[in-house]
Design a protein around this motif. Structure first.
Motif, PDB file in Angstrom:
ATOM      1  N   VAL A 198       0.402  -1.532   0.109  1.00  0.00           N
ATOM      2  CA  VAL A 198      -0.312  -0.093  -0.275  1.00  0.00           C
ATOM      3  C   VAL A 198       0.746   1.185  -0.230  1.00  0.00           C
ATOM      4  CG1 VAL A 198      -1.806   1.357   1.377  1.00  0.00           C
ATOM      5  CG2 VAL A 198      -2.149  -1.092   1.190  1.00  0.00           C
ATOM      6  N   ARG A 199       2.299   1.600   1.061  1.00  0.00           N
ATOM      7  CA  ARG A 199       2.773   2.709   0.497  1.00  0.00           C
ATOM      8  C   ARG A 199       3.405   2.794  -0.588  1.00  0.00           C
ATOM      9  NH1 ARG A 199       7.982   4.213   1.246  1.00  0.00           N
ATOM     10  NH2 ARG A 199       9.408   1.510   0.725  1.00  0.00           N
ATOM     11  N   ARG A 200       3.701   1.950  -1.474  1.00  0.00           N
ATOM     12  CA  ARG A 200       4.106   2.115  -2.157  1.00  0.00           C
ATOM     13  C   ARG A 200       3.762   1.962  -3.282  1.00  0.00           C
ATOM     14  NH1 ARG A 200       9.060  -0.883  -3.706  1.00  0.00           N
ATOM     15  NH2 ARG A 200      10.292  -2.315  -1.829  1.00  0.00           N
ATOM     16  N   LYS A 201       2.284   1.825  -3.034  1.00  0.00           N
ATOM     17  CA  LYS A 201       1.390   2.484  -4.361  1.00  0.00           C
ATOM     18  C   LYS A 201       0.594   3.300  -3.923  1.00  0.00           C
ATOM     19  CE  LYS A 201      -3.473   0.669  -6.192  1.00  0.00           C
ATOM     20  NZ  LYS A 201      -4.336  -0.612  -6.028  1.00  0.00           N
ATOM     21  N   MET A 202       0.741   4.342  -2.546  1.00  0.00           N
ATOM     22  CA  MET A 202       0.323   5.297  -2.397  1.00  0.00           C
ATOM     23  C   MET A 202       1.219   6.131  -2.590  1.00  0.00           C
ATOM     24  SD  MET A 202      -0.149   6.647   1.876  1.00  0.00           S
ATOM     25  CE  MET A 202       1.987   7.109   1.878  1.00  0.00           C
ATOM     26  N   ILE A 203       2.513   6.575  -2.866  1.00  0.00           N
ATOM     27  CA  ILE A 203       3.371   7.106  -3.196  1.00  0.00           C
ATOM     28  C   ILE A 203       3.303   7.074  -4.931  1.00  0.00           C
ATOM     29  CG2 ILE A 203       6.241   7.385  -3.724  1.00  0.00           C
ATOM     30  CD1 ILE A 203       6.577   6.090  -1.074  1.00  0.00           C
ATOM     31  N   GLN A 204       3.503   6.001  -5.723  1.00  0.00           N
ATOM     32  CA  GLN A 204       3.195   6.268  -6.966  1.00  0.00           C
ATOM     33  C   GLN A 204       2.036   7.036  -7.142  1.00  0.00           C
ATOM     34  OE1 GLN A 204       6.048   5.251  -9.152  1.00  0.00           O
ATOM     35  NE2 GLN A 204       4.607   5.938 -10.712  1.00  0.00           N
ATOM     36  N   THR A 205       0.604   6.766  -6.785  1.00  0.00           N
ATOM     37  CA  THR A 205      -0.041   7.110  -7.251  1.00  0.00           C
ATOM     38  C   THR A 205       0.060   9.085  -7.189  1.00  0.00           C
ATOM     39  OG1 THR A 205      -1.489   5.475  -6.011  1.00  0.00           O
ATOM     40  CG2 THR A 205      -2.390   7.884  -6.340  1.00  0.00           C
ATOM     41  N   LEU A 234       2.628  10.685  -7.192  1.00  0.00           N
ATOM     42  CA  LEU A 234       3.881  11.107  -7.643  1.00  0.00           C
ATOM     43  C   LEU A 234       2.986  11.690  -9.222  1.00  0.00           C
ATOM     44  CD1 LEU A 234       6.977   9.307  -7.294  1.00  0.00           C
ATOM     45  CD2 LEU A 234       6.621  11.616  -6.626  1.00  0.00           C
ATOM     46  N   GLU A 235       2.084  10.609  -9.713  1.00  0.00           N
ATOM     47  CA  GLU A 235       1.080  10.294 -11.258  1.00  0.00           C
ATOM     48  C   GLU A 235       0.054  11.403 -10.784  1.00  0.00           C
ATOM     49  OE1 GLU A 235       0.274   6.841 -12.062  1.00  0.00           O
ATOM     50  OE2 GLU A 235       1.590   6.212 -12.387  1.00  0.00           O
ATOM     51  N   LYS A 236      -0.217  11.130  -9.620  1.00  0.00           N
ATOM     52  CA  LYS A 236      -1.838  12.311  -9.524  1.00  0.00           C
ATOM     53  C   LYS A 236      -2.008  13.581  -8.824  1.00  0.00           C
ATOM     54  CE  LYS A 236      -4.905   8.226 -10.124  1.00  0.00           C
ATOM     55  NZ  LYS A 236      -5.890   7.595 -10.237  1.00  0.00           N
ATOM     56  N   GLY A 237      -0.604  13.707  -7.636  1.00  0.00           N
ATOM     57  CA  GLY A 237      -1.003  14.740  -6.885  1.00  0.00           C
ATOM     58  C   GLY A 237      -0.972  14.219  -5.070  1.00  0.00           C
ATOM     59  N   LEU A 238      -0.192  14.755  -3.966  1.00  0.00           N
ATOM     60  CA  LEU A 238      -0.892  14.099  -2.828  1.00  0.00           C
ATOM     61  C   LEU A 238      -2.420  15.016  -2.142  1.00  0.00           C
ATOM     62  CD1 LEU A 238       2.972  15.864  -1.373  1.00  0.00           C
ATOM     63  CD2 LEU A 238       2.208  13.320  -2.418  1.00  0.00           C
ATOM     64  N   THR A 239      -2.498  15.678  -2.494  1.00  0.00           N
ATOM     65  CA  THR A 239      -4.432  15.987  -2.203  1.00  0.00           C
ATOM     66  C   THR A 239      -5.120  15.272  -3.336  1.00  0.00           C
ATOM     67  OG1 THR A 239      -4.271  18.037  -3.566  1.00  0.00           O
ATOM     68  CG2 THR A 239      -3.715  18.054  -1.320  1.00  0.00           C
ATOM     69  N   HIS A 240      -4.763  14.491  -3.759  1.00  0.00           N
ATOM     70  CA  HIS A 240      -5.681  13.462  -4.942  1.00  0.00           C
ATOM     71  C   HIS A 240      -6.249  13.128  -3.449  1.00  0.00           C
ATOM     72  CE1 HIS A 240      -7.064  11.141  -8.012  1.00  0.00           C
ATOM     73  NE2 HIS A 240      -7.546  11.718  -8.714  1.00  0.00           N
ATOM     74  N   SER A 241      -7.467  12.073  -4.219  1.00  0.00           N
ATOM     75  CA  SER A 241      -8.166  11.565  -3.410  1.00  0.00           C
ATOM     76  C   SER A 241      -7.775  10.143  -3.455  1.00  0.00           C
ATOM     77  CB  SER A 241      -9.516  12.047  -3.886  1.00  0.00           C
ATOM     78  OG  SER A 241      -9.931  10.914  -5.501  1.00  0.00           O
ATOM     79  N   ASP A 242      -7.744   9.705  -4.088  1.00  0.00           N
ATOM     80  CA  ASP A 242      -6.836   8.112  -4.253  1.00  0.00           C
ATOM     81  C   ASP A 242      -6.137   7.958  -3.637  1.00  0.00           C
ATOM     82  OD1 ASP A 242      -8.954   7.798  -6.658  1.00  0.00           O
ATOM     83  OD2 ASP A 242      -7.403   7.572  -8.890  1.00  0.00           O
ATOM     84  N   THR A 243      -4.851   9.005  -3.659  1.00  0.00           N
ATOM     85  CA  THR A 243      -3.995   9.140  -2.334  1.00  0.00           C
ATOM     86  C   THR A 243      -4.398   9.180  -1.292  1.00  0.00           C
ATOM     87  OG1 THR A 243      -2.149  10.461  -4.520  1.00  0.00           O
ATOM     88  CG2 THR A 243      -1.918  10.141  -2.475  1.00  0.00           C
ATOM     89  N   VAL A 244      -5.009  10.334  -0.873  1.00  0.00           N
ATOM     90  CA  VAL A 244      -5.577  10.492   0.252  1.00  0.00           C
ATOM     91  C   VAL A 244      -6.071   9.383   0.591  1.00  0.00           C
ATOM     92  CG1 VAL A 244      -7.371  11.556   1.874  1.00  0.00           C
ATOM     93  CG2 VAL A 244      -6.092  13.447  -0.094  1.00  0.00           C
ATOM     94  N   GLN A 245      -7.640   8.282  -0.297  1.00  0.00           N
ATOM     95  CA  GLN A 245      -7.672   7.022   0.291  1.00  0.00           C
ATOM     96  C   GLN A 245      -5.816   6.181   0.582  1.00  0.00           C
ATOM     97  OE1 GLN A 245     -11.000   6.457   0.653  1.00  0.00           O
ATOM     98  NE2 GLN A 245      -9.915   4.307   1.438  1.00  0.00           N
ATOM     99  N   LYS A 264      -4.829   6.703   3.859  1.00  0.00           N
ATOM    100  CA  LYS A 264      -6.305   6.255   5.015  1.00  0.00           C
ATOM    101  C   LYS A 264      -6.253   4.650   4.921  1.00  0.00           C
ATOM    102  CE  LYS A 264      -9.692  10.173   4.620  1.00  0.00           C
ATOM    103  NZ  LYS A 264     -10.401  10.372   4.245  1.00  0.00           N
ATOM    104  N   GLU A 265      -5.691   4.101   3.840  1.00  0.00           N
ATOM    105  CA  GLU A 265      -5.432   2.280   4.297  1.00  0.00           C
ATOM    106  C   GLU A 265      -4.544   2.035   4.609  1.00  0.00           C
ATOM    107  OE1 GLU A 265      -5.201  -0.940   0.669  1.00  0.00           O
ATOM    108  OE2 GLU A 265      -6.097   0.884   0.572  1.00  0.00           O
TER     109      GLU A 265
END
Length: 57
Positions: free
Chosen positions: A14-21, A23-34, A37-38
């Motif tokens: 999850v950590r790796r996926k969050m970092i990648q997300t 980088l790709e979508k921005g730190l405040t994007h809802s996917d990154t935030v979700q 939280k996970e």
């Protein structure tokens, strides 16, 4: 594989996926935030698991 190790592997995935997300979508994007939280929930679970193991000793 023991439970703690499995939880740690989940955390790393999850950590790796969050970092990648992030980088790709921005730190405040809802996917990154979700994912953040996970990750928090997984970390909390490990913390409770380890605390419970210490109490049993």
């Amino acid at each position: 594989m023991d439970t703690k190790m499995a939880m740690e592997m989940d955390i790393e995935a999850v950590r790796r996926k969050m970092i990648q997300t992030g980088l790709e979508k921005g730190l405040t994007h809802s996917d990154t935030v979700q994912l953040s939280k996970e990750l928090d929930k997984l970390l909390h679970r490990v913390q409770l698991f380890v605390s419970g193991m210490k109490l049993k000793r």
